[in-house]
Scaffold this active site. Sequence first.
Site, mmCIF file in Angstrom:
data_model
loop_
_atom_site.group_PDB
_atom_site.id
_atom_site.type_symbol
_atom_site.label_atom_id
_atom_site.label_comp_id
_atom_site.label_asym_id
_atom_site.label_seq_id
_atom_site.Cartn_x
_atom_site.Cartn_y
_atom_site.Cartn_z
ATOM 1 N N ASP A 35 14.054 32.311 71.117
ATOM 2 C CA ASP A 35 13.427 31.316 70.242
ATOM 3 C C ASP A 35 14.464 30.516 69.479
ATOM 4 O O ASP A 35 15.621 30.887 69.404
ATOM 5 C CB ASP A 35 12.550 32.033 69.211
ATOM 6 C CG ASP A 35 11.190 32.367 69.774
ATOM 7 O OD1 ASP A 35 10.863 31.842 70.841
ATOM 8 O OD2 ASP A 35 10.472 33.161 69.137
ATOM 9 N N LYS A 57 12.994 25.009 71.867
ATOM 10 C CA LYS A 57 13.785 23.804 71.574
ATOM 11 C C LYS A 57 13.334 23.186 70.260
ATOM 12 O O LYS A 57 12.216 23.426 69.804
ATOM 13 C CB LYS A 57 13.609 22.799 72.697
ATOM 14 C CG LYS A 57 14.306 23.219 73.971
ATOM 15 C CD LYS A 57 15.670 22.635 74.021
ATOM 16 C CE LYS A 57 16.354 22.992 75.328
ATOM 17 N NZ LYS A 57 17.721 22.534 75.345
ATOM 18 N N MET A 185 6.617 29.840 56.793
ATOM 19 C CA MET A 185 6.179 28.605 57.450
ATOM 20 C C MET A 185 5.373 27.707 56.505
ATOM 21 O O MET A 185 4.543 26.938 56.953
ATOM 22 C CB MET A 185 5.303 28.918 58.688
ATOM 23 C CG MET A 185 5.988 29.783 59.701
ATOM 24 S SD MET A 185 4.959 30.124 61.129
ATOM 25 C CE MET A 185 3.861 31.380 60.511
HETATM 26 N N1 SAH Z 1 9.015 36.811 62.896
HETATM 27 C C1 SAH Z 1 9.715 36.113 61.876
HETATM 28 C C2 SAH Z 1 8.887 35.001 61.254
HETATM 29 C C3 SAH Z 1 8.505 33.931 62.212
HETATM 30 S S1 SAH Z 1 7.645 32.630 61.459
HETATM 31 C C4 SAH Z 1 10.213 37.097 60.836
HETATM 32 O O1 SAH Z 1 9.833 38.264 60.838
HETATM 33 O O2 SAH Z 1 11.041 36.694 60.016
HETATM 34 C C5 SAH Z 1 8.941 31.525 61.069
HETATM 35 C C6 SAH Z 1 9.128 31.431 59.580
HETATM 36 O O3 SAH Z 1 9.910 32.509 59.111
HETATM 37 C C7 SAH Z 1 9.868 30.196 59.130
HETATM 38 O O4 SAH Z 1 9.032 29.090 59.047
HETATM 39 C C8 SAH Z 1 10.354 30.636 57.773
HETATM 40 O O5 SAH Z 1 9.329 30.577 56.818
HETATM 41 C C9 SAH Z 1 10.671 32.086 58.017
HETATM 42 N N2 SAH Z 1 12.087 32.283 58.318
HETATM 43 C C10 SAH Z 1 12.595 32.825 59.421
HETATM 44 N N3 SAH Z 1 13.937 32.897 59.333
HETATM 45 C C11 SAH Z 1 14.258 32.397 58.131
HETATM 46 C C12 SAH Z 1 15.495 32.206 57.442
HETATM 47 N N4 SAH Z 1 16.671 32.555 57.979
HETATM 48 N N5 SAH Z 1 15.469 31.657 56.218
HETATM 49 C C13 SAH Z 1 14.309 31.307 55.644
HETATM 50 N N6 SAH Z 1 13.116 31.458 56.251
HETATM 51 C C14 SAH Z 1 13.096 31.995 57.469
#
Ligand code: SAH
Length: 550
Positions: A35, A57, A185
Site C-alpha cells: 500500500d 498509487k 482518515m
Molecule cells: N491500518 C492502519 C490505518 C489505515 S487507515 C493503521 O493501523 O495505522 C489510514 C489512516 O491511518 C490515515 O488516513 C491516517 O489517519 C492514519 N495514519 C496511518 N499512518 C499514519 C502516520 N504515519 N501518521 C499519521 N497518520 C497515519
Amino acid sequence: MSGKVYLIGAGPGDPGLLTLRGKEILEKADVVVYDRLVSLAILGMCNPKAKMVDVGKMPQYHKVKQSEINKLLVQFACEMPSATIARLKGGDPFVFGRGGEEALELVNAGVEFEIVPGITSAISVPAYAGIPVSHRGIATSFHIITGHERDVIAAPVSGVIPAQAGISLDFDALARCPGTLIFLMGIANMDFIAQRLVECGKDPKTPVAFIEKGTTPYQRTVMATLATAGETIVREKVTAPAITIMGGVVELGKSLAWKKNLPLSGKRLVVTRAAKQASGITARLTALGAEVIETPMIETRTLECPSVIPVPSSVIPATCGERSRTKAGISSAIFDTLADFDLLAFTSVNGVESFFKQLFDAGYDVRILAGKKIASVGKITEKKLLEYGIRCDYVPEDHTGEGLGKLLATLVPQSTEGATSNPIPQILLLQGNLADDTLLRHLPQATRWVVYETLPVSELPEWKREAVESADAVVFASSSAVENFVKVMPQSVEGSDSYPEPRASNLNPRTSFCIGRLTEATARKHGFETITSDETTMDSLVKKIVEYYS
Ligand code: SAH
C-alpha cells in the site's frame, strides 16, 4: 498446494516499528503487494527478487480497487504453488485496513493465510508526539474512529449516520464519551466532525492535536481545540496521512514531545554505495533525521558454474598448482573435482547460495560433500549453510576473513619436516570475483572458485526509481557510481515529475554529495550540483551534508 498469503502490518512508518515476524516474511517473500503508506525503508527490506506490486498509487494515479486487490491475492496464491505472498499494509492490517475483507476472500478461495499484526498508527503516532492515549486521572479509555470522507460527509445533522452510508458515527455518544477520541482518515471532514461534537455537547475547549506523517522524518504536530480544529487544519495546511486526537491527554504532549527536530529531518537522501558499505552511512544519516534510500550501484550475480582462479604460481605448491590451472574450463564436470578437496570454506551468504545453485543445476546434491569439513567466516554464513543441511566445523571467533585464514592455517602443517604423517588438507575457497587475497595469504595452497560476480546494477525496480526521483540529494563515493546512476536513472538528469508529494518534491535529485575530487568532476559533468567533502572519509561527508542543510 497454493501459495500462502501473509497479511502483514508494516507499522506507522518508522521501519524500526515493523515486527520481527513481518521482516522475516518480507525477506523471503516471492510477491509483495503493498500500500501507499508503507515506508521505503520497509520496501527496501523485501527480498530483492520479489515481484513488487504497488496497489496504492497516489490518489491522482490509478488506484487498484479493493475487489481487484482481493482477486489479485487469490490469483497469486493459485498461480504460484508454495509461494510466499506478502500483503503489506500500513499500521495494523485489521485496523481500518480492510484486512478482514482480504482474509475472507482468501478463506472463500481456500487459500492458506496468516495475519502478522502491525503497530497501528492510532496509538503509535500519538506516542511519537508524546501523547499517551490513556493516562491515569485523565483518560480511562480511548476510541479509534474512522473519519473517512465518503462515510461521514453524507451524515444528516441529527447525529447518527445511517448504516447504508457505510458506517454510523453516533456523535451524541462520542460527545458524551469521557475517553480519548482518535480519528483516522478524518482530516478532510474534521471541520464537520468537530462541529457535530460541539453541537452534541462536547466541550469546545477540548484539546486537539493533528499529527501528520507520524513516526517518519516528516512528522509534524499541530495543536488546536475542538472549537478551532477546522480553521487550524486550513491555516496550517495539515495534510494526510494524519491522526486527530482529542482529549485531556493531548496537553501531555506539550511536556512529553520527545522526538527532536534533527538537522536532516525531512530530507530524503539516496546512498549509492554497495549494501555492505552503505549500512554505516545509512545509520548515521538516519540518526540525524534523514530518510535514506539505499540504492547500491553494484549487484551480485551467480555465475553459471564456478570458475577457478589460478592463484599466483609463486604461492602454489606444485601439487595444487596443477589442479588450479588445468580445471579452469567452464563445465559442470568441475564438481567432480570436489573429490580432491578436504575442506570447503565459505566467506559470504552469496557464496553459499551461488555454490549450491550451481551444484544443484549441475545435477548434484549435498551428498557430494559427504565427509568434507566445512568452514564459514561468520554466523550469518553459518546459518545459511544450515539451511542446506550443512553444519560448520570451523567458524572464527572474530567473524573476519583474517580470523578464518588464521584458523584454517592452524590445520595446515607449518613445515615440511616430518610432515609425512600429516597430509596437507586440500582447501577450496568459494568466493566472489572481488574477494581480496586475505584468505590466500594465510592459505597459499588453497584453491579458489569464483561462484558469483559483482556487476554494475543495470536497472532499478520501479518503486525505487520513483523514490529516488523524489529525493533531495544523492551521495556518491565513486565516479563509477555516478556513471551508473545516470545510466539507470536517465530522468535524473533530464527532468521528470513522476512522483508527487509526500514522497516527492518533484525535484529529481540534482544535488549530490561527493567523496573525492574525481567523483565530484564526474557528477558535475552529468549536471549535478556538487558538494564535496573536505576529506575522503564518511565523517567528513556527513559533516558537509549537515552543514549544507543547516
Ligand atoms: N491500518 C492502519 C490505518 C489505515 S487507515 C493503521 O493501523 O495505522 C489510514 C489512516 O491511518 C490515515 O488516513 C491516517 O489517519 C492514519 N495514519 C496511518 N499512518 C499514519 C502516520 N504515519 N501518521 C499519521 N497518520 C497515519
